[in-house]
Design a protein around this motif. Structure first.
Motif, short mmCIF file in Angstrom:
data_model
loop_
_atom_site.label_atom_id
_atom_site.label_comp_id
_atom_site.label_asym_id
_atom_site.label_seq_id
_atom_site.Cartn_x
_atom_site.Cartn_y
_atom_site.Cartn_z
N GLU A 184 39.48 -40.36 -11.10
CA GLU A 184 38.58 -41.24 -10.36
C GLU A 184 37.14 -40.83 -10.58
O GLU A 184 36.81 -39.66 -10.53
N LYS A 185 36.29 -41.86 -10.82
CA LYS A 185 34.87 -41.57 -10.98
C LYS A 185 34.25 -41.52 -9.59
O LYS A 185 34.72 -42.19 -8.68
N ALA A 186 33.17 -40.76 -9.45
CA ALA A 186 32.45 -40.76 -8.18
C ALA A 186 31.93 -42.17 -7.91
O ALA A 186 31.37 -42.80 -8.80
N VAL A 187 32.17 -42.68 -6.71
CA VAL A 187 31.74 -44.04 -6.41
C VAL A 187 30.29 -44.01 -5.94
O VAL A 187 29.94 -43.27 -5.02
N SER A 188 29.46 -44.82 -6.59
CA SER A 188 28.04 -44.84 -6.23
C SER A 188 27.85 -45.62 -4.95
O SER A 188 28.52 -46.61 -4.69
N GLU A 189 26.90 -45.16 -4.14
CA GLU A 189 26.58 -45.88 -2.91
C GLU A 189 25.58 -47.01 -3.19
O GLU A 189 25.28 -47.80 -2.32
N ARG A 190 25.09 -47.04 -4.41
CA ARG A 190 24.08 -48.05 -4.76
C ARG A 190 24.74 -49.42 -4.95
O ARG A 190 25.92 -49.50 -5.28
N PRO A 191 23.96 -50.50 -4.79
CA PRO A 191 24.52 -51.83 -5.08
C PRO A 191 24.87 -51.94 -6.55
O PRO A 191 24.31 -51.21 -7.38
N SER A 192 25.78 -52.86 -6.88
CA SER A 192 26.15 -52.99 -8.29
C SER A 192 24.98 -53.65 -9.04
O SER A 192 24.25 -54.48 -8.49
N LEU A 193 24.84 -53.25 -10.30
CA LEU A 193 23.67 -53.66 -11.08
C LEU A 193 23.55 -55.18 -11.17
O LEU A 193 22.47 -55.74 -11.02
N GLY A 194 24.67 -55.85 -11.40
CA GLY A 194 24.62 -57.30 -11.60
C GLY A 194 24.27 -58.07 -10.35
O GLY A 194 23.85 -59.22 -10.40
N GLU A 195 24.43 -57.44 -9.18
CA GLU A 195 24.24 -58.17 -7.93
C GLU A 195 23.08 -57.65 -7.09
O GLU A 195 22.79 -58.20 -6.04
N ALA A 196 22.44 -56.57 -7.55
CA ALA A 196 21.40 -55.94 -6.73
C ALA A 196 20.18 -56.85 -6.59
O ALA A 196 19.81 -57.57 -7.52
N ARG A 197 19.51 -56.78 -5.44
CA ARG A 197 18.28 -57.56 -5.23
C ARG A 197 17.09 -56.85 -5.88
O ARG A 197 16.10 -57.46 -6.21
N VAL A 198 17.23 -55.51 -6.01
CA VAL A 198 16.16 -54.72 -6.65
C VAL A 198 16.79 -53.82 -7.70
O VAL A 198 17.82 -53.20 -7.45
#
Ligand code: FAD
Length: 312
Positions: A184-198
């Motif tokens: 398992e890869k570490a899951v990022s807390e960041r929004p996904s790139l394709g859907e991020a507002r910024v």
């Protein structure tokens, strides 16, 4: 009288932005059916219904594999619906699946699609959006892998109901590949790139250190993107690549740092609503499309910006 089948590998949770765009495109055809290679969650059913799509086909959740289950589901759904258009995502898994079903069904596949007309003509961007090409299947079903951010998401507005049917897969063939290990890869807390507002994106100018970009992204709740020079250098995963051969993003704000602005990079970000470019070269092409240009060293500019955002 075209009939669209929109396929999702996973509808066990609420559909995301890219999946909603596919539902929007499917809903424009005479009939539209959803097929999923997992059970369809209650949230997903509500979303499908909100696009005026009344039928969905589901299969039991798959075990671990390399696409055989998804291929079997798509094949069975095609048989059952007699669709003349299959809509898929444009990610590498979906494109491979599309190619496999195209071979199996002697069908046509077009990737990087940005639209499909009522008479089944697929439009795709060529050469980083310098021109667009229209393509039509000369052999039965058209399989279209649709780029994210190409279709304006537009639910029908009426909350109907969706009838969910179990797909009969018959006896699924034994997989030709068996999984011998999973990490398992570490899951990022960041929004996904394709859907991020910024999106905060870095290029060769970061010189191997994405730290200042990550700090600014944390302050803004942003996703991290990159140019191909940065991913090729191994400074960040290829999943983060924005551009012609990477992902297309269209956020409210795209901050480009240490990226020159080559045409292949622009192809993936130029539809962003507001572009801020940080580059130490005043003549960098990225400034031609930037709404705000900052001539300076990103190692100084980005920490100042992050500190100021946190102070407010
Ligand atoms: P460079 O062009 O080297 O630019 C680095 C920039 O950083 C320069 O403008 C420099 O002034 C600036 N800089 C340096 N140090 C600093 C500093 N300390 N502070 C601020 N600025 C600094 N590229 C993509 O990005 N995405 C793609 O999907 C993609 N697909 C491609 C497909 C094909 C078929 C081909 C041929 C190319 C593709 N490329 C793609 C590559 C593309 O042509 C460029 O080579 C690449 O985008 C350059 O990356 P870069 O801007 O990070 O690097």
């Amino acid at each position: 009288m075209s009939s669209a089948l929109v396929f999702f590998s996973d509808l066990s949770a609420a559909p995301g932005k890219a999946q909603r765009e596919l539902l929007t495109l499917a809903s424009r055809f005479q009939t539209a059916v959803v097929a999923a290679a997992t059970e369809i969650s209650a949230e997903a059913r509500d979303v499908i219904a909100s696009y005026g799509i009344g039928t969905a086909l589901q299969a039991a959740n798959p075990g671990q594999g390399f696409g055989e289950h998804e291929l079997a589901v798509l094949d069975a759904a095609l048989l059952q619906t007699d669709a003349d258009l299959v809509l898929l995502g444009n990610d590498s898994f979906s494109r491979e699946l599309g190619a496999r079903i195209a071979v199996r069904r002697n069908a046509a596949i077009v990737t990087d699609v940005v639209d499909v007309s009522a008479d089944l003509i697929a439009t795709k961007d060529e050469l980083a959006g310098s021109y667009s090409a229209s393509a039509k299947s000369t052999t039965g079903v058209l399989i279209a892998a649709v780029k994210p951010n190409s279709i304006q998401d537009a639910p029908a507005g009426s909350a109907g109901t969706v009838q969910v049917k179990e797909l009969d897969l018959g006896a699924e063939q034994a997989p030709k590949v068996s999984v011998v290990g999973v990490e398992e890869k570490a899951v990022s807390e960041r929004p996904s790139l394709g859907e991020a507002r910024v999106v905060v994106a870095g290029g060769r100018g970061v010189d191997g250190d994405f730290g200042p970009l990550e700090d600014l992204a944390d302050a803004l709740g942003a996703a991290i993107g990159a140019s191909r020079a940065a991913t090729d250098a191994g400074w960040i995963s290829h999943d983060a690549q924005v551009g012609q051969t990477g992902i297309t993003v269209s956020p409210q704000l795209y901050i480009s740092a240490g990226i020159s602005g080559a045409i292949q990079q622009k192809a993936g970000m130029q539809t962003s609503k507001y572009i801020i470019a940080v580059n130490k070269d005043v003549d960098a092409p990225v400034f031609e499309i930037a709404d705000l240009g900052i001539v300076g060293d990103l190692a100084k500019v980005l920490p100042q910006a992050a500190a100021e955002i946190r102070r407010r």
